[in-house]
Every structure is written in structure tokens, then in C-alpha cells.
Design an enzyme around this catalytic site. Structure first.
Site, PDB file in Angstrom:
ATOM      1  N   CYS A  58       5.714   2.357  -2.499  1.00 39.64           N
ATOM      2  CA  CYS A  58       4.653   2.954  -1.454  1.00 39.64           C
ATOM      3  C   CYS A  58       5.829   3.554  -0.284  1.00 39.64           C
ATOM      4  CB  CYS A  58       3.735   2.081  -0.708  1.00 39.64           C
ATOM      5  SG  CYS A  58       4.225   0.399  -0.887  1.00 39.64           S
ATOM      6  N   ARG A  71      11.047  -7.485  -9.383  1.00 36.19           N
ATOM      7  CA  ARG A  71      10.912  -8.714  -8.173  1.00 36.19           C
ATOM      8  C   ARG A  71      11.789  -9.681  -8.811  1.00 36.19           C
ATOM      9  NH1 ARG A  71       5.627  -7.527  -6.378  1.00 36.19           N
ATOM     10  NH2 ARG A  71       5.447  -5.298  -5.814  1.00 36.19           N
ATOM     11  N   GLN A 128       4.092  -0.041 -12.353  1.00 33.44           N
ATOM     12  CA  GLN A 128       2.764  -0.150 -11.466  1.00 33.44           C
ATOM     13  C   GLN A 128       2.133   1.491 -11.477  1.00 33.44           C
ATOM     14  OE1 GLN A 128       3.896  -1.398  -7.376  1.00 33.44           O
ATOM     15  NE2 GLN A 128       2.969  -3.399  -7.965  1.00 33.44           N
ATOM     16  N   ASP A 146       0.725   3.295  -9.698  1.00 36.85           N
ATOM     17  CA  ASP A 146       0.626   3.287  -8.125  1.00 36.85           C
ATOM     18  C   ASP A 146       0.119   4.839  -7.704  1.00 36.85           C
ATOM     19  OD1 ASP A 146       0.922   1.592  -6.180  1.00 36.85           O
ATOM     20  OD2 ASP A 146       2.994   1.568  -6.315  1.00 36.85           O
ATOM     21  N   HIS A 191      -0.989   6.556  -3.707  1.00 36.82           N
ATOM     22  CA  HIS A 191      -1.231   6.446  -2.091  1.00 36.82           C
ATOM     23  C   HIS A 191      -2.034   7.422  -1.687  1.00 36.82           C
ATOM     24  CE1 HIS A 191       1.951   3.817  -3.094  1.00 36.82           C
ATOM     25  NE2 HIS A 191       1.587   3.016  -2.103  1.00 36.82           N
ATOM     26  N   LYS A 215      -7.359  -5.936   1.052  1.00 38.73           N
ATOM     27  CA  LYS A 215      -7.545  -5.384  -0.258  1.00 38.73           C
ATOM     28  C   LYS A 215      -9.152  -5.594  -0.730  1.00 38.73           C
ATOM     29  CE  LYS A 215      -4.457  -8.169  -1.494  1.00 38.73           C
ATOM     30  NZ  LYS A 215      -3.562  -9.099  -2.768  1.00 38.73           N
ATOM     31  N   HIS A 272      -3.828   2.316  -0.816  1.00 35.92           N
ATOM     32  CA  HIS A 272      -2.764   1.969  -1.796  1.00 35.92           C
ATOM     33  C   HIS A 272      -3.844   1.429  -3.131  1.00 35.92           C
ATOM     34  CE1 HIS A 272       0.775   1.009   0.859  1.00 35.92           C
ATOM     35  NE2 HIS A 272      -0.380   1.052   1.507  1.00 35.92           N
TER      36      HIS A 272
END
Length: 657
Positions: free
Chosen positions: A351, A380, A398, A400, A402, A486, A532
Site C-alpha cells: 500500500c 514477513r 498479495q 492487492d 487500493h 475490515k 484496501h
């Protein structure tokens, strides 16, 4: 003296079906369950009073809505398993005196307890502990709640129980709490908010499954502990059914199938938690990516790519580094030729990069919404004991996106993100999906960015979108990200296990931190809101779950090898190759097995390889210009001309049925 006695005060209790009953004030959940029926009283574990779970024998003094909690409910199983962790701790203490106990929560599949003990637990110890737990169950010990001033509880665990871990919890985690609760069962006492089983006799069957290493409070700099996992049931029959499911889970284990089907590999030479996709797995992954990219294109998403590392200041600005520094790899320190030092971080999230893409040019209110999408790999530093093949890795990708929108567009965009996520799950065969609205904990505001007013607005938007979409949701307090609430999607797989996969998150915080704005119709600067969104969540985790859900029997459109041509004899090899060429020309992933093996063996091996279509050709098929089709796990599907077969398979692949 009068013979007339006053009736005790009565209260009205409302049952889940709307029935209202009158009972004496001070009645317990057990009293109410017994008044309804003998079987319910036998199955009752606890009671929910006006939505709050309480011990089964707690007194109810006022009118209330009542629900009897049994093992058949999710909260009942959680409570049963948490109580089982207390019983396990008592058993360990009796067998191995001097053991001390950290945390012992229920999990989705049972419970665990973290133990500090001089004894190193082994497999044979688990069987001894199981027997002791069953013995404690037969003692029919009442689990009794005692409320105590926190300072008195500290003294109790310092001088009586002598458990430094409970003392630390009382002095740290519970430092703002004036009164805490303890639960006693025979000679054992634990610090816990409850509720718990009314008696240890409810535990009839137990299985302790494995032992792992943990760290006190999840901090690798703290003392190492031993974590014992287990599961327990109110009957032996339920345990046997669970063991059968475990055996099926072993057969479906994505690590086992991943090796057998040559989907991915894990190598210590590459690094723990860093999966490598083999050709078959790469096909599945690329097909899933193509599927989502195609759908995103239809819905107005714009593709972007960002690097695998970034300047550490970027993640400090976003808050990811201070909030999640414990789960990130150490910074990379770099000195240039002038001696200037810079620090970089393996990308923990996509992000911040997307926010800079948004702010790279001036945006008008007419430009919004802007939907940026990326299959971005992040890293991670998960603890080694938590790694689990694809579903818990250190490097993962991911899906992902946005979405930058105006406040008046926000709810529509949340609804669109929900719709896309539901479409993905339907297409992949996940028919049972729960939705959790993950909200912040107002009592712990320091964990979150932004003001209380911003959080109130964001949570209101999430609730409005969920209501408009008609989704059946539950609320999870304290489950929000640090920057916003979320919508988490929890799928149930073929074995009934739950997996949290896709997510949609609302963010009012990052636009402030990154000074994001657009020029409104009034000519002034305005803050956008960020959504997100990741339907798959993590490609690795999603595929790992999908492997176990399907047992590796992928639908035709996803299968690495969609069809194999099986000639019966060498005389028809040329015809088999022409059939294979027709399949390849039509874009169907196909192979030909021309080995000099019997057709029965070829079919068995294709079945083991989980190839969806086996196309059998012999002299009869060659003469007629046809093929015989056999479907994986279904058997004979009839004869077709090559053209008809290709058309049928292409239609099935295109429609992703």
C-alpha cells in the site's frame, strides 16, 4: 401466624425462538435448561444473558433474553476447548510438579497451553496427560469462579500459586482492571475471565496432538516455552469422527499433494518459508491471476508494479514499520560511495507504494475512483514454528488493490469490492462463506491510527455496505487493522475447517499520513478515502487452501494438465498425436502417453495424477475418426468426434464450470 407465604419475585426470560417464560429471580441457566427439557440440561455448558456469556450456574436476577450454550454452537465449542486447556494444565501440574503456565486459549481446531517446565515433553507424555485429564474429568470437579481485587490476585499468584506468568499478566495486560476473576477446579486455579464448563465431568474424550516451541508473549527475546496442542469432546463418538476427519486432512495436506503433483517445493537451501513454484503449480497460479486480472479489467482496475524493497522511511511514514517491526526482516543498511547511509526494508506491504503512485500527479474529483491493482510480493519474518507450507510463508504474493475515492463514492466502492470477492469464491467452489466485520477496540485506542471520530465514520460506512449487500455478518471487536475496519471473508472448506482469505478494508488514516488529496468541484483540496482490497488475500495461502479443499482435484480450467491422450496400441500413435495436436491448437493443456504399457495402467496413473480428461484412442476410434472420453473420478463419458470434444472442453474451460 398466617399460612400464606409470599411468592418469590419472578422474572421474565425470553428464549431464542421468542418464547417468554416466567421463572423465579435468581434462577440459573441450568435451572432454565432443566425446565425446558432433560436433554437440554444434560447438554448445557453455559448461558448467554442479553448477549453476554456467563457460567451455567450464575444467578439471573432480572428480565433477560436467554440462550443456553451447548457444544453444538461455535461459542460452546470455544468454551469447552478453553476449559479443556485448564484441565490439561491441572493434569500437567499433577504429573510434572513445578510446571508454570502462560496462555491457554481455545483455537479453531481445539486448544493449546504454553508451559514452562524443566521436563521436555515427548509423545509418550501426551498419552499420560490424556489419561490424567480423563481421570480429572471423572472426579466431577466444579469449576468455580471467584472475583478478586487485582492487587489481591497478584499476591495470590506470588505467594500461593507462585506463577510469575500470571503475575506479569496482572501487572501488565490487566493493569487498568480493578477486579479480575479466577477459576478453581479442585487444587488447581487459573486466571481467566470465563465462562467455563460447570464441571470437569463434561470432558469425556481428549486427544493431544503435538508439541511445539513458543516464546512467552510471542517475543523471541523472552523465555522459550513448550506449547501442547489438543482437542476434546463431550463424547468418544465425536472424537472418533474428528480423528477420521484428521486422517482425511492428512490425505489432503497441501504439502503432501504439492509434492505428489509437483506443484511447489520448499528448500532450506533457498530459505524457510520461501516457496518455489514448479511448472504445474505455476500454471495454477498464472490461471488464477489471469482470471482475476480479466475480471478487474472489466471493473475498471489499472495494473501497476512496485519493487520488492523500499526505503525504510516509507514504511515509517505509513506506520507499518513501528506497528509491525517484530514481524519484519531486519533493515538492509547501505552506504553509497560518499559514505551516506540509507536503510531499506523488504517490502512488508504494497500500500505505501500505491499511495505514492496516487500522489505522483494532481487528481481531480472527476478522476475518482482510481483503482490500482498489483500482484505484489511481500515479506514477513514469521516465526519458524508458525510456518506451514503455502498457508503460512515468509514470502508471498498479495492480489492487492487500493481504491482511491471520494467520500460520496465510498459505500458503492465497498459494495463493488464485496461483490468481486463473492464472485471469486463462487467461481472457485467455496459455497460456505462467513463475513466478519472487524472493528477496533475503543478501550485500546492507542493501538490505532486516526481519531475516534474517523473510526466511527469508517465503521458506519462498513456497516452500511454490508447491510446494502445483504451479507450475513458478525462483529469482531479488536480485529481491525491499525488504520481502519475490515470486512474479512472466512471460507469453510470441504472438511468443515474455516480459513480467513479475502478482505476489504476502509482507510481514512493513510490519506492523512501521505497527504493525499484531490481537487474538488469547489477548486479546493479534499482527502480521498482508501479501500484496501484482496479477494485471494495471499496467492500462496489461497492455493494451499484450494489444494486441500479440492484434494488436488482441480476443475478443468485450473488443472495443470487438462487432458492426456492414451493410445491403446502403437498402431494408433500417429492418430493419438493428431488428436493431441488438435487439443494443443485449441489452447488445451494436453499430453500424450505413448509408453508401451497396458491401457489399464495408463488410466490408473492418470487418475492418480488427477488429470481431468483421459482421451482413449484405439483402432476403432481411429477408423471412425472419434475418441473415447473418460473423466477423472467419473469414468466413461462417451465417444466424440475430435471437433466436438474440443468444442465441449473449450466451453467448459471458458465458462470455468
Amino acid at each position: 401466624m398466617s399460612d400464606i407465604q409470599e411468592n418469590p419475585a419472578s422474572i421474565a426470560i425470553t428464549l431464542p425462538d421468542g418464547t417468554v417464560r416466567t421463572v423465579p429471580a435468581g434462577s440459573s441457566g441450568f435451572d432454565i435448561a432443566r425446565s425446558i427439557g432433560k436433554r437440554l440440561a444434560e447438554d448445557a455448558l453455559a448461558v448467554r444473558v442479553n448477549g453476554k456469556p456467563l457460567d451455567l450456574h450464575a444467578s439471573i436476577e432480572h428480565d433477560a433474553c436467554i440462550e443456553i450454550i451447548t457444544f453444538d454452537t461455535p461459542s460452546g465449542r470455544d468454551m469447552f476447548w478453553h476449559s479443556a486447556s485448564h484441565i490439561m494444565a491441572q493434569a500437567i501440574e499433577e504429573i510434572f510438579p513445578g510446571s508454570r503456565f502462560g496462555a491457554g486459549p481455545a483455537t479453531e481446531q481445539g486448544f493449546y497451553y504454553d508451559i514452562a517446565s524443566e521436563h521436555r515433553f515427548r509423545e509418550e507424555d501426551l498419552r499420560k496427560i490424556e489419561q490424567k485429564m480423563l481421570e480429572i474429568g471423572k472426579r466431577d470437579l466444579r469449576l468455580q469462579r471467584e472475583e478478586m481485587k487485582r492487587v489481591d490476585a497478584i499476591a495470590y499468584f506470588t505467594n500461593v500459586r507462585k506463577d510469575p506468568y500470571k503475575v506479569e499478566i496482572l501487572e501488565d495486560t490487566l493493569k487498568e482492571i480493578e477486579t479480575v476473576s479466577l477459576y478453581h477446579q479442585g487444587s488447581f486455579t487459573d486466571l481467566c475471565s470465563g465462562p467455563h464448563l460447570p464441571t470437569t465431568a463434561k470432558l469425556k474424550a481428549v486427544l493431544l496432538t503435538n508439541i511445539s516451541t513458543s516464546y512467552w508473549r510471542g517475543d523471541s527475546s523472552r523465555e522459550s516455552m513448550q506449547r501442547i496442542y489438543g482437542i476434546a469432546f463431550p463424547s468418544e463418538k465425536q472424537l472418533k469422527e474428528h480423528v477420521a476427519r484428521l486422517e482425511e486432512a492428512k490425505r489432503r495436506d497441501h504439502r503432501k499433494l504439492g509434492a505428489e503433483l509437483e506443484l511447489f517445493m520448499l528448500s532450506p537451501e533457498i530459505g524457510s518459508g520461501l516457496p518455489v513454484w514448479l511448472p504445474n503449480g505455476a500454471i495454477i497460479r498464472s490461471e488464477l491471476e489471469a482470471f482475476l486480472k480479466e475480471e478487474q479489467r472489466k471493473r475498471g482496475y489499472l495494473p501497476v508494479y512496485t519493487p520488492h524493497i523500499g526505503n525504510i522511511d516509507l514504511y515509517k511514514r505509513s506506520g507499518h514499520y513501528p506497528y509491525y517491526s517484530d514481524s519484519q526482516f531486519p533493515p538492509l543498511t547501505y552506504h553509497d560511495e560518499d559514505g551516506k547511509q540509507e536503510q531499506y526494508l523488504l517490502k512488508p506491504m504494497n500500500c505505501p507504494h500505491h499511495h505514492l503512485i496516487y500522489s505522483s500527479k494532481l487528481r481531480s474529483y472527476r478522476d475518482l475512483p482510481i483503482r490500482l491493482a498489483e500482484f505484489g510480493t511481500v515479506y514477513r519474518h514469521e516465526q519458524s514454528g508458525e510456518l506451514n507450507g503455502l498457508v503460512r510463508a515468509r514470502g508471498f504474493t498479495q492480489d492487492d488493490s487500493h481504491i482511491y475515492c471520494r467520500p460520496d463514492q465510498l459505500v458503492d466502492e465497498i459494495c463493488n469490492a464485496i461483490d468481486l470477492t463473492q464472485f471469486v469464491f463462487r467461481t472457485l467452489g467455496f459455497s460456505e462463506v462467513q463475513t466478519r466485520l472487524s472493528m477496533h477496540d475503543p478501550a485500546n485506542q492507542e493501538k490505532y491510527g486516526g481519531t475516534a471520530e474517523v473510526w466511527k465514520q469508517a465503521e458506519r460506512d462498513v456497516l452500511e455496505a454490508a447491510t446494502r449487500m445483504g451479507i450475513d455478518y458478525f462483529i469482531g471487536i479488536g480485529e481491525a487493522s491499525f488504520y481502519g475496519p475490515k470486512i474479512d471473508f472466512i471460507v469453510r472448506d470441504a472438511l468443515g475447517r474455516k480459513w480467513q482469505l479475502g478482505t476489504v478494508q476502509v482507510d481514512y488514516v493513510m490519506p492523512e499520513r501521505f497527504d493525499l488529496y484531490y481537487i474538488g468541484s469547489d477548486g479546493q483540496k479534499h482527502r480521498p478515502v482508501v479501500i484496501h482490497r484482496a479477494p485471494f488475500g495471499s496467492m500462496e495461502r489461497f492455493i494451499g487452501v484450494l489444494i486441500e479443499h479440492t484434494a488436488g482435484n482441480f476443475p478443468l480450467w485450473l488443472a495443470p494438465v487438462q487432458a492426456v491422450v492414451l493410445p491403446i496400441a502403437e498402431e494408433v500413435h500417429d492418430y493419438a498425436k493428431s488428436v493431441h495436436a488438435a487439443l494443443i491448437s485449441a489452447g488445451i493443456r494436453a499430453e500424450t502417453d505413448t509408453r508401451s504399457e497396458k491401457i489399464g495402467k495408463k488410466i490408473r496413473e492418470a487418475e492418480v495424477g488427477k488429470i481431468p480428461c483421459m482421451i482413449i484412442v484405439g483402432q476403432k476410434e481411429k477408423n471412425s475418426g472419434e475418441v473415447s472420453l473418460r473423466r477423472h473420478r467419473q469414468g466413461d463419458a462417451g465417444s466424440f468426434t475430435v471437433e466436438a470434444l474440443v468444442d465441449m472442453l473449450r466451453k467448459e474451460i471458458t465458462e470455468r464450470t
